[in-house]
Design a protein around this motif. Structure first.
Motif, PDB file in Angstrom:
ATOM      1  N   SER A 182      -3.300   0.907  -3.551  1.00 26.09           N
ATOM      2  CA  SER A 182      -2.375  -0.206  -3.702  1.00 26.09           C
ATOM      3  C   SER A 182      -1.412   0.094  -4.851  1.00 26.09           C
ATOM      4  O   SER A 182      -1.806   0.643  -5.870  1.00 26.09           O
ATOM      5  N   GLY A 234     -11.451   7.265   2.930  1.00 31.51           N
ATOM      6  CA  GLY A 234     -11.172   5.882   2.581  1.00 31.51           C
ATOM      7  C   GLY A 234      -9.799   5.451   3.013  1.00 31.51           C
ATOM      8  O   GLY A 234      -9.163   6.049   3.857  1.00 31.51           O
ATOM      9  N   GLY A 235      -9.329   4.417   2.428  1.00 24.64           N
ATOM     10  CA  GLY A 235      -8.076   3.834   2.883  1.00 24.64           C
ATOM     11  C   GLY A 235      -6.927   4.115   1.964  1.00 24.64           C
ATOM     12  O   GLY A 235      -6.744   5.223   1.507  1.00 24.64           O
ATOM     13  N   LEU A 236      -6.157   3.064   1.698  1.00 27.86           N
ATOM     14  CA  LEU A 236      -4.896   3.254   1.008  1.00 27.86           C
ATOM     15  C   LEU A 236      -4.990   2.812  -0.438  1.00 27.86           C
ATOM     16  O   LEU A 236      -5.774   1.941  -0.789  1.00 27.86           O
ATOM     17  N   ILE A 284       1.823   4.660   1.418  1.00 23.33           N
ATOM     18  CA  ILE A 284       1.667   5.343   2.708  1.00 23.33           C
ATOM     19  C   ILE A 284       2.232   6.757   2.572  1.00 23.33           C
ATOM     20  O   ILE A 284       3.356   6.941   2.113  1.00 23.33           O
ATOM     21  N   SER A 289       0.840  -1.204   0.000  1.00 22.61           N
ATOM     22  CA  SER A 289       0.000   0.000   0.000  1.00 22.61           C
ATOM     23  C   SER A 289       0.871   1.249   0.000  1.00 22.61           C
ATOM     24  O   SER A 289       1.984   1.238   0.512  1.00 22.61           O
ATOM     25  N   ASN A 348      -1.701   4.236   7.930  1.00 26.53           N
ATOM     26  CA  ASN A 348      -1.810   2.848   7.458  1.00 26.53           C
ATOM     27  C   ASN A 348      -3.254   2.427   7.206  1.00 26.53           C
ATOM     28  O   ASN A 348      -3.518   1.275   6.890  1.00 26.53           O
ATOM     29  N   GLY A 349      -4.186   3.344   7.396  1.00 30.07           N
ATOM     30  CA  GLY A 349      -5.590   3.032   7.110  1.00 30.07           C
ATOM     31  C   GLY A 349      -6.360   2.489   8.292  1.00 30.07           C
ATOM     32  O   GLY A 349      -7.466   1.980   8.126  1.00 30.07           O
ATOM     33  N   GLN A 350      -5.792   2.570   9.500  1.00 27.23           N
ATOM     34  CA  GLN A 350      -6.513   2.078  10.672  1.00 27.23           C
ATOM     35  C   GLN A 350      -7.325   3.189  11.315  1.00 27.23           C
ATOM     36  O   GLN A 350      -6.949   4.363  11.250  1.00 27.23           O
ATOM     37  N   GLN A 351      -8.413   2.807  11.945  1.00 26.82           N
ATOM     38  CA  GLN A 351      -9.245   3.773  12.655  1.00 26.82           C
ATOM     39  C   GLN A 351      -8.568   4.165  13.965  1.00 26.82           C
ATOM     40  O   GLN A 351      -8.027   3.314  14.665  1.00 26.82           O
ATOM     41  N   THR A 365      -5.372   6.364  10.467  1.00 29.47           N
ATOM     42  CA  THR A 365      -3.905   6.465  10.514  1.00 29.47           C
ATOM     43  C   THR A 365      -3.349   6.408   9.097  1.00 29.47           C
ATOM     44  O   THR A 365      -4.066   6.087   8.145  1.00 29.47           O
ATOM     45  N   LYS A 382     -11.931  11.608  15.579  1.00 28.73           N
ATOM     46  CA  LYS A 382     -11.711  10.292  14.959  1.00 28.73           C
ATOM     47  C   LYS A 382     -11.073  10.484  13.595  1.00 28.73           C
ATOM     48  O   LYS A 382     -11.506  11.342  12.821  1.00 28.73           O
TER      49      LYS A 382
END
Lengths: 265, 444
Positions: free
Chosen positions: B273, B269-271, B72, B70, B174-177, B172, B169
Motif C-alpha cells: 500500500s 503475497g499481495g500488494l 502495481i 496499492s 492487482n493481487g487476484q488469484q 495478477t 496458478k
C-alpha cells in the motif's frame, strides 16, 4: 391556431406519457430489470453476512489447523488467536507444531507482520498470502467485507443439506480482492455462509470452503469450524476449528510487536 | 653485459640455491596469478549468467498506484519507456520486454513453485542460445502459445513428461488469484542459484503470462537493454533515467534499494500500500542495472582479491628475507673471489651489479615459471565440465570454470616481484661492493 397548437401539444404530451408507460412496463417485465431489482435486495444479504460476523468487541480463541497436503505431508498447527475487529487488528501465535512454535502474524495499523522467533525479527507480509502455507488465507481471518468488495450477479433459492439457502453468485466490485468471483450458499435466517466456492479471474474453481458450525459470540456469529478444500491440488485441504472462544476485552498491549517478542522470551 | 654474464654463470654454478629461491618466487606468483585469473573469470561468468537470467544489462521497470492506493508493478506507458532507448543512441545491442510472476505448477496432487518469466523469444535470440534443453527445443516453444519451459528437476517432482498439460496458478498484478492451462514443451538443465531452495526459473510466452497477470499483450513489467559495451553501463543507466525523467515520474538512483528482491517483487503475497501523501499519477519508472545486482559478487571478488594480495605480499616478504640472507651468505662465500676481481680492476659498481643481476635472473625466472604453471593449471581446470546443474553453476560459464587475466596486471606483478627482489639483494650487493680488495684477498 393557438388552440390547435395547444391541442397538438397536449396530444403529443399524452403520447409521450403513454410511450413512457409502455417502456416502463416492458422494462419491469424484462429479465434485466428483474435482476437489477433483485440484486438490490440480495446486496442486503451481503450486508447482513458482514453484520452477523462483525465484532465490535474483542475475541480470543484457540484455533487448530489440520492440513492435508499430499506434497508436504499432513500437519496440525495450533494458534492462539486474538482479534479486534473494531480497528481491524489481529494476532496469531503458533503453539504447534514445534517447528513453528513462537511464530506469529500480527496485523496492526502499518500492515501485516510475520514474526520469526529464530531470527527474532519481524518481516512485512501480505494480507493475500496464504496462511502458514495452508489453503486458508490471511484474509479469511479478517472482518468480512462482502458488501464492499462484491456485487451480486445472480441469486437463486436452494437447499444445502437440511438448510434452506440463498445461492449467490458474486463478482468483485474492485480488482484487488483475492477471489474475483465467488459463489455462496447462505442460510436464510440469520444470513450466514454455509459453503463458498472461490474462483480465479479465468473463472476456474480454486477452492471450496465449508462452514458447518457457528458459535454465538455476543450479538455476532463466528464460524467455529471451517473446511477449505483445494480444487486444484488433489487431496489438499485445511480444517480450521476454534475452541475456548472468549469475548472478554483483550489488553491493548497484546496487539504490539513488543508483546509478540515478550511471549517468545 | 660482462656483469650479466658473470651473474648468469654464478646462478648456474649454484643451481640448488637458485632453484630454491626461484621456486619460492614461482610458488607465490603461481598462487596470486591463479587467484587473479579465477576472480576475473568469476566476475565475467556471473555477469553473463545474471544478464541471461535477467534478460539484459539495464532494466527499466515501472509501477503505478491503483485507485485503492496499492502499488502495481506494470508498464502501461510503453511509449515513454521505449523512447528512453533513444538516449543511448548506438550503445544498444538489443532490447527485450519481460513480465514475471511467482507461479505454482500443479499436476494432480503435486505442486511446485517457480519464478515464471514471460519472454518474447523473437526479441531474445541470444537468450535461446543460453538455454540448455534436456528435452524439447526452442522451436517447439515458439510454436506453442501456451507452451512453457520448466527446470528438468520439475518433471520428476510433478511426475509429468514433456508434452503434458498442467495447471499454472499465479497472482495478477492487482493481487487476484488466477489460473490457466499450459503445456510443458521443454525441460531445461537447471541452474541452482547459490543454495538449495533458491528460485528456479521457468519460461512462458509473455502474451500468455500477461493474460494470467491481467495485463494486455502490449504491456510488460520490465524493458531490458543489452549494451554493446558493458564498461559504459553506469553512464548509460544515468542517461536512460535522465531521458525518462523528462516526461515521467522516476525513482532517483539514490532512493533505490538493492539486494534481495522483496516478497512482493517475487510475487509472494499481495500488494504494497502506498501512503496517501506519497502517491503518484501514471507510471513511475525505476532504472537499475547489472552492477546493482552484482554488488554482493563484486564485494566477494574484492575480498578474494585482497586475500590473494595479502598472501602474495606475505610470500614476497618471506622471499625478500630469503634473498637478503642468501646473498649475505653468497658474499661471505665469495669474499676471495670478490677480492680477486677487485684486484684485477673490477669497479665497485661492477661487483654490485653482478649481485643485482643474479637476484634479477632468479626472480624473473621464478615469475615466468609461476606464470607458466598458473596458465597450465588454469587450462587444465577449464577442461573440466562441472555441469550446469551443479550448486555453483552461477559462477561457471556453460558449466566450465572461466579464468581471465589482465596482461597489464601480470606485467605489473612481474615488475613488483623483480623490484622487491632487487631491493632485497641491494643491501648485500652494496656490502660486497664495499669490500676492500686487500682485506678480501686475505680470505684466499
Amino acid at each position: 391556431m393557438k388552440t390547435q397548437a395547444i391541442t397538438l401539444g397536449r396530444h403529443k404530451t399524452m403520447k409521450t406519457y403513454f410511450f413512457a408507460l409502455c417502456l416502463s412496463i416492458l422494462a419491469v417485465l424484462s429479465p434485466n430489470f428483474a435482476v437489477a431489482q433483485a440484486s438490490e435486495n440480495y446486496e442486503e444479504i451481503l450486508v447482513n453476512i458482514d453484520k452477523n460476523t462483525l465484532f465490535t468487541g474483542d475475541l480470543s480463541a484457540t484455533a487448530t489447523l489440520e492440513q492435508r497436503d499430499p506434497n508436504e505431508g499432513d500437519d496440525v498447527s495450533r494458534v492462539q488467536m486474538f482479534r479486534r475487529d473494531s480497528n481491524n487488528t489481529f494476532l496469531m501465535l503458533f503453539e504447534k507444531p514445534e517447528t513453528k512454535l513462537g511464530q506469529g502474524y500480527l496485523n496492526i495499523d502499518d500492515g501485516l507482520w510475520f514474526y520469526d522467533p529464530e531470527s527474532r525479527q519481524f518481516s512485512y507480509t501480505s494480507i493475500s498470502e496464504s496462511f502458514g502455507g495452508t489453503d486458508a488465507r490471511n484474509s479469511d481471518f479478517e472482518a468480512s467485507s462482502l458488501a464492499l468488495d462484491y456485487d451480486v450477479a445472480s441469486a437463486t433459492e436452494g437447499t444445502l443439506g437440511k438448510f434452506e439457502v440463498w445461492i449467490l453468485e458474486l463478482e468483485a466490485s474492485n480488482s484487488e480482492v483475492t477471489y474475483p468471483y465467488r459463489k455462496l450458499w447462505v442460510t436464510k435466517e440469520p444470513n450466514l455462509i454455509l459453503k463458498s466456492e472461490d474462483y480465479s479471474l479465468t473463472k476456474r474453481l480454486l477452492r471450496t470452503s465449508y462452514f458447518p458450525n457457528y458459535a454465538k459470540a455476543g450479538e455476532s456469529f463466528i464460524a467455529s469450524e471451517s473446511l477449505f478444500v483445494d480444487a486444484l491440488v488433489e487431496n489438499k485441504s485445511t480444517k480450521f476449528s476454534l475452541e475456548n472462544i472468549s469475548t472478554a476485552t483483550i489488553p491493548d498491549n497484546v496487539f504490539t510487536k513488543a508483546y509478540v517478542e515478550r511471549v517468545n522470551r | 653485459m660482462q656483469s650479466f654474464r658473470i651473474a648468469y654463470r654464478n646462478v648456474l654454478r649454484q643451481v640448488k640455491r637458485a632453484l630454491l629461491l626461484g621456486g619460492a618466487i614461482a610458488f607465490g606468483f603461481f598462487i596470486f596469478t591463479l587467484l587473479n585469473g579465477f576472480t576475473g573469470g568469476l566476475l565475467d561468468s556471473v555477469s553473463k549468467n545474471f544478464a541471461d537470467l535477467s534478460g539484459g544489462h539495464i532494466y527499466i521497470s515501472g509501477t503505478e498506484v491503483s485507485n485503492l492506493g496499492s502499488e502495481i508493478s506494470v508498464i502501461r506507458d510503453t511509449q515513454t519507456a521505449e523512447s528512453a532507448l533513444a538516449a543511448l543512441v548506438d550503445q544498444v545491442l538489443s532490447y527485450n520486454t519481460r513480465s514475471s510472476a511467482r507461479a505454482s505448477l500443479i499436476a494432480g496432487s503435486k505442486q511446485e513453485t517457480l519464478q515464471l518469466e514471460g519472454v518474447n523469444l523473437s526479441q531474445e535470440t541470444d537468450f535461446i542460445d543460453s538455454l540448455h534443453f534436456s528435452q524439447g527445443s526452442a522451436e517447439e516453444f515458439l510454436k506453442n502459445p501456451i507452451g512453457i519451459l520448466v527446470p528438468e528437476k520439475f518433471l520428476a517432482k510433478l511426475g509429468i513428461e514433456v508434452g503434458e498439460s498442467i495447471v499454472v496458478k499465479t497472482t495478477t498484478i492487482n493481487g487476484q488469484q488466477n489460473v490457466g492451462d499450459v503445456i510443458v514443451v521443454g525441460s531445461l538443465k537447471s541452474q541452482d542459484l547459490f543454495a538449495p531452495g533458491a528460485s528456479a526459473f521457468g519460461y512462458a510466452h509473455i502474451e500468455y503470462l500477461n493474460k494470467l497477470l491481467d495485463m494486455s499483450s502490449s504491456q510488460y513489467q520490465t524493458l531490458n537493454i543489452y549494451l554493446k559495451d558493458l564498461a559504459t553501463i553506469d553512464l548509460a543507466t544515468t542517461e536512460v533515467l535522465g531521458a525518462l525523467a523528462q516526461s515521467a515520474t522516476v525513482k532517483p538512483r539514490e532512493e533505490q534499494t538493492f539486494g534481495p528482491p522483496s516478497p512482493a517483487q517475487l510475487g509472494f503475497g499481495g500488494l504494497s500500500s502506498v501512503a496517501e501523501n506519497e502517491r503518484w499519477k501514471g507510471t513511475k519508472f525505476e532504472v537499475t542495472n547489472l552492477n546493482d545486482n552484482l554488488q554482493g559478487i563484486d564485494a566477494l571478488v574484492g575480498v578474494i582479491n585482497y586475500t590473494g594480495l595479502v598472501i602474495f605480499l606475505i610470500i614476497i616478504v618471506i622471499i625478500m628475507v630469503g634473498i637478503m640472507n642468501s646473498y649475505r651468505m653468497v658474499m661471505l662465500e665469495r669474499t676471495a673471489e670478490i677480492g680477486t676481481m677487485r684486484a684485477m680492476g673490477v669497479q665497485k659498481a661492477g661487483i654490485r651489479n653482478i649481485f643485482i643481476w643474479e637476484a634479477l635472473i632468479v626472480s624473473f625466472s621464478g615469475t615466468l615459471l609461476g606464470l607458466g604453471l598458473a596458465l597450465i593449471t588454469m587450462a587444465g581446470i577449464s577442461l573440466f565440465n562441472f555441469g550446469i546443474d551443479s550448486s555453483f553453476s552461477l559462477f561457471l560459464n556453460q558449466g566450465q570454470m572461466q579464468f581471465k587475466l589482465s596482461f597489464l596486471r601480470i606485467m605489473g606483478n612481474i615488475l613488483l616481484i623483480c623490484v622487491m627482489s632487487l631491493a632485497a639483494a641491494y643491501v648485500p650487493a652494496r656490502a660486497a661492493a664495499r669490500l676492500q680488495p686487500a682485506e678480501a684477498l686475505r680470505a684466499v
